[in-house]
Scaffold this active site. Structure first.
Site, PDB file in Angstrom:
ATOM      1  N   ASN A 194      75.762  38.918 111.808  1.00  0.00           N
ATOM      2  CA  ASN A 194      74.705  38.009 111.356  1.00  0.00           C
ATOM      3  C   ASN A 194      74.800  36.712 112.167  1.00  0.00           C
ATOM      4  OD1 ASN A 194      72.918  36.401 109.975  1.00  0.00           O
ATOM      5  ND2 ASN A 194      74.139  36.264 108.094  1.00  0.00           N
ATOM      6  N   TRP A 195      73.904  36.583 113.137  1.00  0.00           N
ATOM      7  CA  TRP A 195      73.962  35.405 114.025  1.00  0.00           C
ATOM      8  C   TRP A 195      73.463  34.133 113.357  1.00  0.00           C
ATOM      9  CZ3 TRP A 195      71.708  37.171 119.465  1.00  0.00           C
ATOM     10  CH2 TRP A 195      72.595  38.087 120.034  1.00  0.00           C
ATOM     11  N   LYS A 196      72.828  34.285 112.204  1.00  0.00           N
ATOM     12  CA  LYS A 196      72.228  33.117 111.513  1.00  0.00           C
ATOM     13  C   LYS A 196      71.313  32.361 112.483  1.00  0.00           C
ATOM     14  CE  LYS A 196      76.052  33.153 108.326  1.00  0.00           C
ATOM     15  NZ  LYS A 196      76.914  32.454 107.398  1.00  0.00           N
ATOM     16  N   HIS A 201      70.438  36.719 101.294  1.00  0.00           N
ATOM     17  CA  HIS A 201      71.620  35.970 101.731  1.00  0.00           C
ATOM     18  C   HIS A 201      71.635  34.625 101.014  1.00  0.00           C
ATOM     19  CE1 HIS A 201      74.482  33.790 104.165  1.00  0.00           C
ATOM     20  NE2 HIS A 201      74.897  34.951 104.638  1.00  0.00           N
ATOM     21  N   GLU A 248      79.312  39.039  99.126  1.00  0.00           N
ATOM     22  CA  GLU A 248      79.660  37.832  99.869  1.00  0.00           C
ATOM     23  C   GLU A 248      79.934  36.696  98.885  1.00  0.00           C
ATOM     24  OE1 GLU A 248      78.282  37.947 104.201  1.00  0.00           O
ATOM     25  OE2 GLU A 248      76.747  36.913 103.056  1.00  0.00           O
ATOM     26  N   GLY A 279      81.571  31.237 105.657  1.00  0.00           N
ATOM     27  CA  GLY A 279      81.721  30.175 106.648  1.00  0.00           C
ATOM     28  C   GLY A 279      82.810  29.174 106.292  1.00  0.00           C
ATOM     29  N   SER A 294      83.966  34.974 106.146  1.00  0.00           N
ATOM     30  CA  SER A 294      85.113  34.596 106.979  1.00  0.00           C
ATOM     31  C   SER A 294      85.898  35.796 107.524  1.00  0.00           C
ATOM     32  CB  SER A 294      86.043  33.653 106.214  1.00  0.00           C
ATOM     33  OG  SER A 294      85.342  32.496 105.840  1.00  0.00           O
ATOM     34  N   GLY A 310      79.656  36.774 110.182  1.00  0.00           N
ATOM     35  CA  GLY A 310      78.847  35.636 110.607  1.00  0.00           C
ATOM     36  C   GLY A 310      79.444  34.957 111.824  1.00  0.00           C
TER      37      GLY A 310
HETATM   38  P1  PGA Z   1      80.874  33.986 107.947  1.00  0.00           P
HETATM   39  O1  PGA Z   1      79.427  34.346 107.394  1.00  0.00           O
HETATM   40  O2  PGA Z   1      81.441  35.206 108.569  1.00  0.00           O
HETATM   41  O3  PGA Z   1      80.665  32.859 108.902  1.00  0.00           O
HETATM   42  O4  PGA Z   1      81.694  33.566 106.734  1.00  0.00           O
HETATM   43  C1  PGA Z   1      79.179  35.557 106.747  1.00  0.00           C
HETATM   44  C2  PGA Z   1      77.780  35.563 106.227  1.00  0.00           C
HETATM   45  O5  PGA Z   1      77.307  34.534 105.715  1.00  0.00           O
HETATM   46  O6  PGA Z   1      77.085  36.602 106.332  1.00  0.00           O
END
Ligand code: PGA
Length: 233
Positions: A12-14, A94, A146, A152, A192, A209
């Site tokens: 997930n590149w956001k 999400h 999640e 994050g 994470s 992410g």
């Molecule tokens: P992260 O994000 O790996 O940076 O914690 C995961 C997500 O929000 O899908």
């Protein structure tokens, strides 16, 4: 808890990276042959139409969709648009999107009707229950646990806790639908994920992410998960 044999790594590149050139580079470098794994890259909408190379080894996913087919919805993207760009998966609900549960439900229906795979995110049990409420059909979907504290944050959830939630989620699916249907739904963990912890999650895959924004890091995650799930001879 491997039910579908294949494991999923969803990148997930956001809202990254900053330019089209950087997106093309990241895609090119992330394309990797991974036996037993399905690697899905979910770039922002703006990059979904770029001609990505090596699409044979990596599937394309979107980070959201609108639930209506078309119309006066400024700033939104429809399922037929995604389909025409060869998108196969859509992340829904999400926590960074802040969709209400009824909206997520409508979106799940839209994605399944189009025969794409929704990746339904949830932060806790009740949220999953709310998002499935009244949904008659679920086959083809995937769910991703999640926990808010792990996204994050550098505080990945302990693998045993992730596994307990996955077992509970499977129970919820079994009660709502049936065991055979529940067994077709991959349950993923996200929050994470890093090369260090990736192989310790005994679920059906991972939603990655931050670590997916560096192709070398993503490749390490893929290699570690792939190694861990090779059949023992
Ligand atoms: P992260 O994000 O790996 O940076 O914690 C995961 C997500 O929000 O899908």
């Amino acid at each position: 808890m491997a039910l579908e044999k294949k494991k999923f790594i969803i990148a997930n590149w956001k809202m990254n990276p900053r330019t089209k050139e950087a997106a093309e580079k990241l895609w090119r470098e992330s394309a990797i042959e991974a036996p037993g794994l399905e690697v899905v890259i979910c770039p922002p909408f703006a990059y979904l139409g770029l001609s990505m190379t090596d699409q044979g080894t990596v599937a394309k996913g979107a980070q959201n969709v609108h639930w209506r087919e078309s119309g006066a919805f400024t700033g939104e993207v429809s399922i037929s648009m995604l389909k025409s760009l060869d998108v196969k998966y859509v992340i829904l609900g999400h926590s960074e999107q802040k969709d209400q549960d009824w909206v997520v439900r409508k979106k799940i229906k839209t994605v399944l009707k189009a025969k794409l795979r929704p990746i339904i995110c949830f932060r806790e049990k009740q949220e999953l229950e709310n998002r499935l409420q009244g949904l008659k059909r679920i086959k083809g979907a995937m769910i991703a646990y999640e926990p808010a504290s792990a996204i994050g944050s550098d505080h990945a959830l302990h693998p045993e806790k992730a596994l307990s939630m996955a077992i509970l989620a499977r129970l919820i699916l079994t009660k709502r639908y049936s065991r055979p249907v529940a067994e077709t739904i991959p349950v993923l963990y996200g929050g994470s994920v890093s090369p260090k912890n990736a192989a310790s999650y005994e679920l059906d895959g991972l939603l990655v992410g931050t670590s997916s924004l560096n192709s070398a890091t993503l490749k390490k995650i893929i290699a570690n998960v792939s190694k861990r799930h090779q059949p023992k001879s």
